[in-house]
Design an enzyme around this catalytic site. Sequence first.
Site, mmCIF file in Angstrom:
data_model
loop_
_atom_site.group_PDB
_atom_site.id
_atom_site.type_symbol
_atom_site.label_atom_id
_atom_site.label_comp_id
_atom_site.label_asym_id
_atom_site.label_seq_id
_atom_site.Cartn_x
_atom_site.Cartn_y
_atom_site.Cartn_z
ATOM 1 N N LEU A 429 0.849 -1.201 0.000
ATOM 2 C CA LEU A 429 0.000 0.000 0.000
ATOM 3 C C LEU A 429 0.887 1.255 0.000
ATOM 4 C CD1 LEU A 429 -3.182 0.419 2.219
ATOM 5 C CD2 LEU A 429 -1.975 2.290 1.105
ATOM 6 N N GLU A 431 1.357 4.342 -2.838
ATOM 7 C CA GLU A 431 1.126 4.862 -4.198
ATOM 8 C C GLU A 431 2.426 5.349 -4.818
ATOM 9 O OE1 GLU A 431 -0.915 5.290 -1.677
ATOM 10 O OE2 GLU A 431 -2.674 4.231 -2.451
ATOM 11 N N GLN A 453 -6.234 3.264 -6.502
ATOM 12 C CA GLN A 453 -7.582 2.824 -6.133
ATOM 13 C C GLN A 453 -8.636 3.938 -6.255
ATOM 14 O OE1 GLN A 453 -8.212 0.791 -2.158
ATOM 15 N NE2 GLN A 453 -7.855 -0.911 -3.566
ATOM 16 N N PRO A 460 -0.002 10.634 -2.692
ATOM 17 C CA PRO A 460 1.332 10.226 -2.236
ATOM 18 C C PRO A 460 2.302 9.961 -3.399
ATOM 19 C CG PRO A 460 -0.383 9.002 -1.076
ATOM 20 C CD PRO A 460 -1.065 9.754 -2.180
ATOM 21 N N HIS A 499 -12.891 10.016 -1.791
ATOM 22 C CA HIS A 499 -13.092 9.091 -2.914
ATOM 23 C C HIS A 499 -13.684 9.766 -4.141
ATOM 24 C CE1 HIS A 499 -13.178 6.674 0.777
ATOM 25 N NE2 HIS A 499 -12.450 5.856 0.054
#
Length: 693
Positions: A429, A431, A453, A460, A499
């Site tokens: 995990l 980026e 995602q 990041p 999101h």
Amino acid sequence: MAQQAITLMYERNAPDNGIAWRRVAYLLHLSRILDEMEETRLVPERKVLYQFSARGHDMAQIILGLQLTNRHDAACGYYRSRPLLLSLGVDPADALGSAMGRAGGYSDGRDIGVVFNYPNRNGASALPMCGGVGAQYTPTAGWAEALRYYATVLGEKDYRDAIAVVLGGDGSIASNGFWSALTIATTQKLPMLFYVEDNGYGISVPSDLQTPGGNIAANLASWRDLTIFEGDGSNPGDVARLTQQAVDFVRGRRMPALLRLSVPRLEGHSFQDTQSYKSEAVVKAEWARDPLPRLRDYLVPSVLSADEWETCRQEAGDIAERARVEAEGRGVASPETVTRHVFYDGEIQSMGGQHCDGYQAPECSDEAAPGGQRINMVTAIRRTLEHELAINKRVVLFGEDIGPKGGVHAVTLGLQEKFGKERVFDTSLSEEGIVGRAVGMALAGLVPVPEIQFRKYAEPATEQINDCGTIRWRTNNRFAAPVVLRMPGGFFKCGDPWHSQTNEVAFIHQPGWKVAVPSNAEDAVGLLRTALRGNDPVIFFEHRAMLDHQWARRPYPGDNYALPFGKARFTRTGDAITIVTWGAMVPRCEEAAEGISADVIDLRTLMPWDRASVVSSVRRTRRCLIVHEDLGTAGFGAEIAAVIAGEVFMDLDAPVSRLTMPDIPSPHNPTLLDWAVPSVESIRQKIAALVEY
Ligand SMILES: Cc1ncc(C[n+]2csc(CCOP(=O)(O)OP(=O)(O)O)c2C)c(N)n1
């Protein structure tokens, strides 16, 4: 293998340990003379604007570099890495000329002189370095990953012994990139050597602020699947043995290792740095560890005679002087060439991507094949990925949860099962790690398709994204990293600040990236296929609201359907107004324009964008409304409005107008979200106001 910490003692007599010592002596002299030439002449004469002395770091880098003998080896360093570059074979005239910002060399005067790159088909290459400390780590991990991919998936035997080496200072080991790459290299068991040149300082900050106690090797002693080597980087015997052991280990075991060498930094951080933060005693102690006299003691007379040593120095002096004359004779590139090589323009780069290895894209068509099954956008993207995976073994997919789960948006469902874990896999995990490793894989000639995602979580990776986009430009077309970076974003059934943002405009401010924003399944197929067969990095934005939207479902347009970037689609045509939009706003604009004679233009790509179609449409309709989901201030609509104001001003019958989200993060409650995002009703009102203006 169990972790090991190896510290070797100083040895006075040089054994025959397989190192080309004469070459080491020559290169060390050369590096010193180039440093001195800059410090005493070229910087005072203002011909070199930034100088970072490598004195003290130099000998160890050279000994390491001479062991990178496999033609698929690659190293990525930083601004103090010139000695390593010289040992790989960089022309001293290129090194000096680039430091002076002259034409040619490794960047044609575009990049800061100390940031190198070196595409080399006959020996080890130097991957494009970055000015950002720590940015070198994850692309190097990507190169290591590509080495394994070539050897195992593509069965190319000559990759089996190759390694990736990353160089960094003690300051860099506190960076995100270091930890991300360490996680990748050790969890994936990659042939990657982390070479830490610890000079005790990051500019002025002591190394015990970078890692507790100041010794990263000690702190990583219990890190699983990492073998540690450690020693004195100013001691020729230590350096020879440790670099050989570390390189042999990574080559033979195909596992990562970290080699920490303590080295003195004999000059300031850069030419401007007076080292006021160091006491006289510290400076004196550092000079007492100067590797140059130590190397002489070590080699003369047992390996080289005093005369041979002196000959090496003279040869280096002659070469450096000739290099200076050649470099100064180079002149400066013509300013108008500085806009070239942001994107691929038909001249293929020397290294990176599949095109420079002779890739020929299969026949494509922008005519949809008739009779395709009606599918949603998720299926469309999956099917395109599946086809390209099937016909091109260089295509490789990775990201968080994209393996057995098939991605949190189900786009990659079943692809790992079909193509195996080597070609479709889950990542750690990070980026920065996802994008950085993609850059390294692309540099090695693969076609990496990383998934972020949610668009917000690309943040990041911002540094890697920016650095990836500029590779072609800053290396003057020597390297390129065509990565296809997929990311879903935008609102769905609700919003929220994490999101749901689109903020696609941020990518347009990253030079070198193309940006696709398809609104429907057919366009998604066509644009994704073009991206996967193209020669530039692409952000492929998948709008969450459209992935299974009924409006976005279209017949599958065929396995050879590919759309050009920069070509908008007129989803309606008319005379009263032009409505420019993209993504999830397209169906809303279409509906809002019902009953009105309007051009509705779905841009489909924002970099490049179809300026010509928009301008000619507005010239005809004399009115323009731009609708987008992203925030109004400095959103992409502002760019479109500015172009129309500049080119169509005299033809306008109404002010150019924008309808966007207000400048707020996306709200969660659907009632709040619906108020914030342009709706059919708010678009309709805006159209009416403009038409009646
Ligand atoms: C991401 C980032 N932050 C800050 C800087 C400014 N900067 C340049 S070099 C440097 C210190 C790096 O020290 P280290 O990694 O130990 O390498 P050394 O210069 O000692 O060889 C800093 C803070 C930068 N270039 N990049």
